[in-house]
Write a protein that holds these residues in place. Structure first.
Motif, PDB file in Angstrom:
ATOM      1  N   SER A 185       0.813  -1.217   0.000  1.00 58.57           N
ATOM      2  CA  SER A 185       0.000   0.000   0.000  1.00 58.57           C
ATOM      3  C   SER A 185       0.846   1.265   0.000  1.00 58.57           C
ATOM      4  O   SER A 185       0.359   2.340  -0.331  1.00 58.57           O
ATOM      5  N   ARG A 186       2.117   1.129   0.390  1.00 60.41           N
ATOM      6  CA  ARG A 186       3.013   2.295   0.447  1.00 60.41           C
ATOM      7  C   ARG A 186       4.284   2.007  -0.333  1.00 60.41           C
ATOM      8  O   ARG A 186       4.842   0.918  -0.262  1.00 60.41           O
ATOM      9  N   ASP A 187       4.751   3.035  -1.033  1.00 62.94           N
ATOM     10  CA  ASP A 187       5.948   2.865  -1.850  1.00 62.94           C
ATOM     11  C   ASP A 187       7.185   2.576  -1.010  1.00 62.94           C
ATOM     12  O   ASP A 187       8.131   1.929  -1.493  1.00 62.94           O
ATOM     13  N   ASN A 216      -4.722  -3.844  -6.612  1.00 58.51           N
ATOM     14  CA  ASN A 216      -5.386  -2.759  -7.326  1.00 58.51           C
ATOM     15  C   ASN A 216      -4.719  -2.589  -8.685  1.00 58.51           C
ATOM     16  O   ASN A 216      -3.695  -3.235  -8.964  1.00 58.51           O
ATOM     17  N   PRO A 217      -5.273  -1.760  -9.562  1.00 58.78           N
ATOM     18  CA  PRO A 217      -4.692  -1.627 -10.905  1.00 58.78           C
ATOM     19  C   PRO A 217      -3.213  -1.245 -10.917  1.00 58.78           C
ATOM     20  O   PRO A 217      -2.448  -1.764 -11.741  1.00 58.78           O
ATOM     21  N   ALA A 218      -2.800  -0.355 -10.018  1.00 58.39           N
ATOM     22  CA  ALA A 218      -1.390   0.046  -9.981  1.00 58.39           C
ATOM     23  C   ALA A 218      -0.502  -1.130  -9.591  1.00 58.39           C
ATOM     24  O   ALA A 218       0.576  -1.337 -10.178  1.00 58.39           O
ATOM     25  N   GLU A 219      -0.939  -1.910  -8.609  1.00 56.90           N
ATOM     26  CA  GLU A 219      -0.162  -3.072  -8.190  1.00 56.90           C
ATOM     27  C   GLU A 219      -0.123  -4.130  -9.287  1.00 56.90           C
ATOM     28  O   GLU A 219       0.892  -4.799  -9.496  1.00 56.90           O
ATOM     29  N   THR A 220      -1.241  -4.280 -10.001  1.00 56.45           N
ATOM     30  CA  THR A 220      -1.298  -5.242 -11.097  1.00 56.45           C
ATOM     31  C   THR A 220      -0.322  -4.849 -12.205  1.00 56.45           C
ATOM     32  O   THR A 220       0.394  -5.700 -12.754  1.00 56.45           O
ATOM     33  N   ALA A 223       3.159  -5.655 -11.061  1.00 60.72           N
ATOM     34  CA  ALA A 223       3.415  -7.094 -11.112  1.00 60.72           C
ATOM     35  C   ALA A 223       3.681  -7.551 -12.547  1.00 60.72           C
ATOM     36  O   ALA A 223       4.616  -8.333 -12.798  1.00 60.72           O
ATOM     37  N   HIS A 224       2.872  -7.081 -13.493  1.00 61.59           N
ATOM     38  CA  HIS A 224       3.082  -7.450 -14.896  1.00 61.59           C
ATOM     39  C   HIS A 224       4.453  -6.979 -15.381  1.00 61.59           C
ATOM     40  O   HIS A 224       5.138  -7.705 -16.127  1.00 61.59           O
ATOM     41  N   ALA A 225       4.856  -5.789 -14.967  1.00 60.07           N
ATOM     42  CA  ALA A 225       6.152  -5.264 -15.393  1.00 60.07           C
ATOM     43  C   ALA A 225       7.298  -6.110 -14.829  1.00 60.07           C
ATOM     44  O   ALA A 225       8.303  -6.346 -15.509  1.00 60.07           O
TER      45      ALA A 225
END
Length: 332
Positions: A185-187, A216-220, A223-225
């Motif tokens: 949740s935190r960078d 969430n979309p940002a975490e997804t 992960a893909h990257a």
């Protein structure tokens, strides 16, 4: 005679996992207990997994606070007030000791138990309890919860924590994959990409597929990257907590940042490596019946070499455990 107990512990995911052994203790020492549990609606699946929980009572504080005075929110709050007030409890046990949990405790009927002034995270909360209990603050969260329940109900617990998660683990076969939780949740909790790549290569070398979790979309996207171009890795779709728990229960190993899902993996009895960077594991170490490693601390992330060494130990532990089990089966 049935002893009716209301537990108030609404969030967060990891804290709810830490609560489960205390519920097992209550069930073992108060065999006539009927336990209800008030929990944030998004986490309501967690107490439902435990066989000793009679009723799960969801609260939507996180959603309500965005529109506290709307007609719908007022109606839902009124319904919860009626729900909490319809049963007389022998004990209302606040396991959170926050003002937001006190708000719920005060709506329930029965003697209110909680932490004393020096033990509570928010000391003001202690003024609203009828019976106050002292529990040392700087202890692992699982221990604190077990001690508070034991003090409130008058028993002495012993043994390793039992998370009561057989409803998830029974019948699950361990498969050759690892679960990765690389997001938070935190960078300031994130671990360097180059270190993750070394972990991924090491797990693949052991013949393990990578299954990445995201919330969430940002975490997804992150992960893909991280696994772009890795044919033996994929990012899991959004799932319910029960579905995620079953994925964790079948994994050979889990490696993740300090998150609720990492703690859930440990509670499910899977070898689990936790990477701590923005928090200390002193109060929230990974706990469970299999190998766990809580690596790093606030401001001092573990090195890739440290994590790789822990992975080797975890896999060796799992191999030994399976060999012992097979030997026991053959002996029988």
């Amino acid at each position: 005679m049935t002893k009716r107990i209301l537990i108030v512990r609404t969030s967060s995911l990891g804290d709810l996992v830490h609560m489960l052994p205390a519920v097992s203790d209550i069930a073992a020492h108060v065999p006539d207990a009927s336990i209800d549990w008030v929990v944030e609606e998004g986490f309501a699946e967690i107490p439902s997994w435990h066989p000793a929980v009679h009723e799960v009572i969801p609260v939507a504080h996180r959603r309500w606070r965005k529109h506290w005075w709307s007609a719908d929110t007022r109606a839902e709050r009124a319904a919860l007030r009626r729900k909490l007030g319809e049963r007389e409890y022998d004990m209302v046990l606040d396991m959170q000791a926050l003002m937001k949990s006190v708000w719920l405790v005060r709506q329930a009927r029965g003697p209110r138990h909680g932490l004393d002034l020096r033990s509570a995270r928010e000391p003001l909360a202690s003024f609203f309890y009828d019976v106050k209990h002292k529990v040392k603050f700087w202890q692992p969260a699982v221990t604190r919860q077990r001690e508070l329940a034991a003090a409130a109900l008058g028993y002495t617990y012993e043994g390793e924590p039992d998370f009561g998660l057989e409803s998830i683990t029974d019948g699950v076969e361990i498969e050759p994959y690892s679960v990765i939780m690389p997001s938070a949740s935190r960078d300031d909790k994130l671990w360097p990409e180059e270190d993750w790549q070394r972990v991924f290569a090491h797990l693949n070398k052991h013949g393990l597929e990578l299954r990445l979790l995201s919330g969430n979309p940002a975490e997804t996207a992150r992960a893909h990257a991280l696994v772009a171009g890795n044919a033996r890795a994929h990012v899991l779709p959004r799932m319910s907590l029960t579905e995620v728990a079953r994925v964790l229960a079948g994994a050979r190993i889990m490696v993740g940042l300090d998150s609720g899902l990492t703690h859930l993996s440990a509670g499910l009895g899977r070898p689990t490596i936790g990477i701590y960077k923005a928090s200390t594991p002193v109060r929230t170490p990974l706990e469970g019946p299999a190998y766990t490693a809580s690596l790093g601390e606030r401001g001092n992330a573990p090195s890739a070499e440290t994590v790789l060494s822990a992975i080797e130990q975890a896999l060796d532990f799992d191999d030994t455990a399976h060999a012992d089990l097979a030997g026991g089966n053959l002996a029988n």
